[in-house]
Design an enzyme around this catalytic site. Structure first.
Site, PDB file in Angstrom:
ATOM      1  N   PHE A   1     -10.189   0.633   7.047  1.00 23.17           N
ATOM      2  CA  PHE A   1      -9.014  -0.046   6.537  1.00 23.17           C
ATOM      3  C   PHE A   1      -8.861   0.452   5.099  1.00 23.17           C
ATOM      4  CE2 PHE A   1      -6.657  -3.463   4.452  1.00 23.17           C
ATOM      5  CZ  PHE A   1      -5.516  -3.402   5.231  1.00 23.17           C
ATOM      6  N   THR A   2      -7.609   0.575   4.650  1.00 23.42           N
ATOM      7  CA  THR A   2      -7.345   1.205   3.342  1.00 23.42           C
ATOM      8  C   THR A   2      -8.235   0.662   2.222  1.00 23.42           C
ATOM      9  OG1 THR A   2      -5.551  -0.380   3.066  1.00 23.42           O
ATOM     10  CG2 THR A   2      -4.939   1.828   3.811  1.00 23.42           C
TER      11      THR A   2
ATOM     12  N   LYS B   1      -4.814 -13.522   6.254  1.00 24.58           N
ATOM     13  CA  LYS B   1      -4.478 -13.224   7.642  1.00 24.58           C
ATOM     14  C   LYS B   1      -5.157 -14.185   8.604  1.00 24.58           C
ATOM     15  CE  LYS B   1      -4.031  -8.615   6.092  1.00 24.58           C
ATOM     16  NZ  LYS B   1      -4.787  -7.456   5.698  1.00 24.58           N
TER      17      LYS B   1
ATOM     18  N   PHE C   1      -0.029   4.328  -1.665  1.00 27.85           N
ATOM     19  CA  PHE C   1       1.069   3.807  -0.862  1.00 27.85           C
ATOM     20  C   PHE C   1       1.693   2.543  -1.442  1.00 27.85           C
ATOM     21  CE2 PHE C   1      -1.283   0.270   1.000  1.00 27.85           C
ATOM     22  CZ  PHE C   1      -2.600   0.693   0.893  1.00 27.85           C
TER      23      PHE C   1
ATOM     24  N   TYR D   1     -13.735 -27.505 -11.444  1.00 30.26           N
ATOM     25  CA  TYR D   1     -14.268 -26.151 -11.629  1.00 30.26           C
ATOM     26  C   TYR D   1     -15.486 -25.948 -10.734  1.00 30.26           C
ATOM     27  CZ  TYR D   1     -15.548 -21.808 -13.889  1.00 30.26           C
ATOM     28  OH  TYR D   1     -15.818 -20.496 -14.132  1.00 30.26           O
TER      29      TYR D   1
ATOM     30  N   ARG E   1       2.218   3.423   7.976  1.00 26.39           N
ATOM     31  CA  ARG E   1       0.783   3.512   8.201  1.00 26.39           C
ATOM     32  C   ARG E   1       0.504   4.915   8.724  1.00 26.39           C
ATOM     33  NH1 ARG E   1      -1.999  -0.834   5.654  1.00 26.39           N
ATOM     34  NH2 ARG E   1      -1.341   0.725   4.162  1.00 26.39           N
TER      35      ARG E   1
ATOM     36  N   ASP F   1     -15.697  -7.332   9.823  1.00 31.65           N
ATOM     37  CA  ASP F   1     -14.459  -7.647   9.103  1.00 31.65           C
ATOM     38  C   ASP F   1     -13.641  -8.532  10.050  1.00 31.65           C
ATOM     39  OD1 ASP F   1     -11.901  -7.793   8.045  1.00 31.65           O
ATOM     40  OD2 ASP F   1     -11.820  -5.700   7.419  1.00 31.65           O
TER      41      ASP F   1
HETATM   42  C1  LIG Z   1      -5.716  -7.065   5.022  1.00 27.98           C
HETATM   43  C2  LIG Z   1      -7.023  -6.640   5.442  1.00 27.98           C
HETATM   44  C3  LIG Z   1      -8.057  -6.551   4.507  1.00 27.98           C
HETATM   45  C4  LIG Z   1      -7.840  -6.820   3.022  1.00 27.98           C
HETATM   46  O1  LIG Z   1      -7.466  -8.149   2.811  1.00 27.98           O
HETATM   47  P1  LIG Z   1      -6.559  -8.581   1.554  1.00 27.98           P
HETATM   48  O2  LIG Z   1      -6.593 -10.083   1.608  1.00 27.98           O
HETATM   49  O3  LIG Z   1      -5.199  -8.024   1.772  1.00 27.98           O
HETATM   50  O4  LIG Z   1      -7.197  -8.056   0.335  1.00 27.98           O
HETATM   51  C5  LIG Z   1      -9.285  -6.140   4.969  1.00 27.98           C
HETATM   52  N1  LIG Z   1      -9.484  -5.849   6.267  1.00 27.98           N
HETATM   53  C6  LIG Z   1      -8.519  -5.939   7.195  1.00 27.98           C
HETATM   54  C7  LIG Z   1      -8.795  -5.603   8.612  1.00 27.98           C
HETATM   55  C8  LIG Z   1      -7.247  -6.329   6.815  1.00 27.98           C
HETATM   56  O5  LIG Z   1      -6.282  -6.374   7.751  1.00 27.98           O
END
Ligand SMILES: *Cc1c(COP(=O)(O)O)cnc(C)c1O
Length: 482
Positions: free
Chosen positions: A132-133, A266, A455, A80, A389, A223
């Protein structure tokens, strides 16, 4: 190194890995795909993978894992608190991203939630190259607003600009002056700007943004979810960096930011996410939010096995032979489609090949969601699942009015080292056919619309019987082919 020349002069991307574990795919007949569309509300998020042939929905958590990563997962330290797996990740973050303080979060949007919670309040304005969304949803959730500051070139589908993700520096300065620096909690720069087609920014642009941040004493947040590919494209496209290593370029970029956050789904091809900084004060400010929302500070809602995979994956993002695979496949697909007259975002970016639904479905008004319609139509004729998108992915404004997206794109994601070139050629073939039959595609309307991030789970319906007509044409041209 990433470019292997062929004697024949053909320029095809060559895989620099071999396949050792495989997963069976399902290519079901078009009649079943039509049923699946109705069952899933004409929303590709709601399809079941047993109905999907090539899953090009996203690169999130779908990149291929390396043998080194799965190997590392076997030696995870389950605890933990004080897990050695966490300290191995911290070391990798310090080496690769150059930041010594790491706050783990279960994925990218969780990091966005923490940052918004800490810094955004009613009246805040967050300037960014593009939204970004999830980043936008969290900022607005806490009462803030965003402003997008790309150059006009970024909105051109077909362009030769190498860095469409660049922030408009003059506008940034103006916006901060107008709004007052005290109301701007941070500037957000998104690597390989996702929603405009995975388009990178240059290191020089990031330096210019840094200069503005310094001028007004505002934090710069990077980001880094798609930073590896942005670094690769800097090496390809920015003169100053052509002989620099991936590691050097990456550190040059992260050095310019006060805070770096990422979706490890990613960046390092597994699960998880994180926030890192060299600023102890910022670290202290964010620290209490991790146990509250994510989990204890040495696991952050991520399994220790995944933490090990993240650490290895982070180091692998410095391997150009690994990182180049997806961008080169995308470039191949985008250029092949362009040669066939299909409008795609150029220059090819990262993450996926982006087809311009505004042109393909020029006969469908934005109020009938051309990109959503194209995503559904393409699934129908190919079994390939892409992602809308466009306006479906937009959120309504504060008065509940529809806001139309700057671009209406169908994204065909090409996760790292997942697909073969013959599969890419299949995508090209079916898309070319659909383009020739594009007049048969019709619009969509919402029948179920969730209030946030609609979406994901929203349900739509076709306007009329165009899917049936498209299917009939498919059968006419392809016989009983799958
Ligand atoms: C996917 C993504 C996020 C969010 O990440 P999640 O792991 O899906 O929550 C934030 N910023 C960018 C540029 C992304 O491509």
């Amino acid at each position: 190194m990433s470019q292997v020349k062929f004697y024949s002069g053909e320029n095809i991307p060559l895989e620099l890995h071999k396949v050792r574990v495989v997963q069976k795919l399902h290519l079901v007949p078009i009649e079943r795909r039509l049923e699946a569309l109705y069952e899933g509300g004409f929303n590709t998020f709601r399809l079941n993978t047993t109905d999907v042939f090539l899953d090009m929905l996203t690169d999130s958590g779908t990149n291929a894992m390396s043998d080194q990563q799965t190997g590392a997962m076997q030696v995870a330290d389950d605890a933990y608190a004080g897990s050695q797996s966490f300290f191995r990740l911290q070391k990798a973050v310090e080496e690769v991203l150059g930041k010594k303080y790491l706050l783990p979060a279960h994925q990218g949007r969780a990091a966005e939630n923490i940052l918004s919670k800490a810094f955004v309040k009613q009246g805040s304005l967050v300037p960014m190259n593009y939204h970004f969304t999830t980043a936008m949803a969290h900022i607005t959730q806490y009462g803030g607003k965003i402003v997008e500051l790309l150059y006009d070139e970024a909105y051109k589908i077909k362009s030769s600009h190498p860095f469409k993700g660049n922030m408009n520096i003059e506008k940034l300065d103006e916006v901060i002056k107008q709004h007052g620096a005290k109301n701007v909690p941070y500037i957000r720069m998104e690597a390989s700007t996702n929603l405009i087609g995975g388009q990178p920014f240059s290191v020089q642009n990031l330096r210019d943004v840094r200069a503005i941040a310094d001028k007004y004493g505002i934090k710069l947040v990077l980001d880094a979810s798609l930073l590896g590919e942005n670094v690769y494209l800097v090496k390809q496209r920015e003169e100053e960096f052509k002989d620099k290593s991936m590691a050097e370029i990456l550190l040059t970029m992260t050095d310019l930011a006060d805070i770096v956050y990422f979706s490890a789904r990613k960046l390092s091809s597994s699960r998880g996410g994180g926030i890192c900084t060299n600023n102890h004060e910022i670290y202290r400010e964010l620290e209490p939010l991790i146990p509250l929302f994510e989990g204890f500070l040495t696991y952050g809602g991520i399994s220790v096995r995944e933490i090990e995979a993240m650490a290895v994956g982070l180091r692998e993002t410095l391997d150009e032979t690994m990182i180049c695979q997806s961008p080169r496949f995308i470039e191949y697909l985008a250029n092949s489609l362009d040669a066939k007259g299909v409008p795609v975002v150029l220059p090819a970016g990262v993450l996926g090949c982006h087809v311009d639904a505004m042109q393909v479905c020029a006969h469908i008004p934005q109020s009938q969601y051309p990109a959503g319609a194209l995503a559904a139509a393409f699934y129908l004729v190919s079994g390939v699942r892409g992602m809308e998108r466009g306006s479906v992915s937009n959120q309504r404004d504060e008065y509940g009015n529809e806001t139309y997206s700057d671009m209406e794109l169908l994204r065909l994601a090409v996760p790292r080292r997942v697909f073969t070139l013959s599969q890419i050629k299949y995508v090209e073939d079916r898309m070319a056919w659909l383009y020739e039959n594009r007049e048969l595609i019709g619009g969509l309307k919402f029948v179920y619309e969730p209030p946030v991030l609609r979406f994901f789970m929203g349900g739509l319906e076709p306007l009329g019987d165009w899917p049936q007509k498209l299917m009939a044409k498919f059968r006419k041209d392809f016989g009983d082919s799958l």
